[in-house]
Design an enzyme around this catalytic site. Sequence first.
Site, PDB file in Angstrom:
ATOM      1  N   HIS A 118     -45.641  23.361   2.937  1.00 25.07           N
ATOM      2  CA  HIS A 118     -45.245  22.383   3.160  1.00 25.07           C
ATOM      3  C   HIS A 118     -46.766  21.478   4.369  1.00 25.07           C
ATOM      4  CE1 HIS A 118     -42.081  22.677   0.987  1.00 25.07           C
ATOM      5  NE2 HIS A 118     -41.614  21.510   1.350  1.00 25.07           N
TER       6      HIS A 118
ATOM      7  N   GLU B  44     -40.066  24.172  10.827  1.00 25.18           N
ATOM      8  CA  GLU B  44     -39.528  24.766  10.056  1.00 25.18           C
ATOM      9  C   GLU B  44     -40.291  25.751   9.661  1.00 25.18           C
ATOM     10  OE1 GLU B  44     -36.143  21.474   7.834  1.00 25.18           O
ATOM     11  OE2 GLU B  44     -38.345  21.213   6.835  1.00 25.18           O
TER      12      GLU B  44
ATOM     13  N   GLN C 172       0.992  -1.336  -0.050  1.00 31.14           N
ATOM     14  CA  GLN C 172       0.392  -0.139   0.210  1.00 31.14           C
ATOM     15  C   GLN C 172       0.780   1.346   0.115  1.00 31.14           C
ATOM     16  OE1 GLN C 172      -3.327   0.431  -0.177  1.00 31.14           O
ATOM     17  NE2 GLN C 172      -2.710   2.293  -0.557  1.00 31.14           N
TER      18      GLN C 172
ATOM     19  N   HIS D 239       2.941   2.729  -3.232  1.00 28.85           N
ATOM     20  CA  HIS D 239       1.453   3.819  -4.052  1.00 28.85           C
ATOM     21  C   HIS D 239       2.169   5.130  -4.127  1.00 28.85           C
ATOM     22  CE1 HIS D 239      -1.450   0.996  -5.819  1.00 28.85           C
ATOM     23  NE2 HIS D 239      -1.431   0.720  -4.409  1.00 28.85           N
TER      24      HIS D 239
ATOM     25  N   ASP E 126      -5.912  -5.581  -5.932  1.00 30.77           N
ATOM     26  CA  ASP E 126      -5.254  -4.390  -7.436  1.00 30.77           C
ATOM     27  C   ASP E 126      -5.407  -4.930  -8.440  1.00 30.77           C
ATOM     28  OD1 ASP E 126      -4.932  -2.787  -5.414  1.00 30.77           O
ATOM     29  OD2 ASP E 126      -3.100  -2.707  -5.542  1.00 30.77           O
TER      30      ASP E 126
END
Length: 175
Positions: free
Chosen positions: A166, A161, A5, A8, A107
């Site tokens: 609504h 709210e 790892q 890389h 990989d």
Amino acid sequence: DLFSQAEHDEDAQSILVSPDAAFLDRVAESIAKLLPTMERAEIIRTSLEGRGALIQVADMAQAIIVANRIAPEHLELSVADPEAWLPEIRHAGAIFMGRYTAEALGDYVAGPNHVLPTSGTARFSSPLGVYDFQKRSSIIFCSPDGASELGKSASVLARGESLTAHARSAEYRIK
């Protein structure tokens, strides 16, 4: 596996979590011994020094907690019975099961793809999948009774709210 790892790039993150202090010491010794033999030794060294870690935990349950917090791109469950721990893993891009399933296989030759969530984003994101290439719509259908029941909760939430339109839309459908 930690090297695979780390090689890389310098920002890659290789972390080993284990309850076995003696094992962690042997890994540290192996890192020191094997690092000079690696073609990309400087990249690996920079990665391990900057973002790598050997973490000792109390037990495997704590190791799982740490792994879920890290939310790794790749997680190797390098234990005798990985299936026993798999249900506890909540956040990982790809999970490699058992000592023989190296991340390097993912990989190149194993697994559905290698486009995985990085830098802890596995806490809220998944590997690339077929759904990422499909257009979908949500379909919502309420019966009169269902709309009446859901409308009561929707109205309360909407008014909380200050979204009066609504709330009234939902209330219009309450029996």
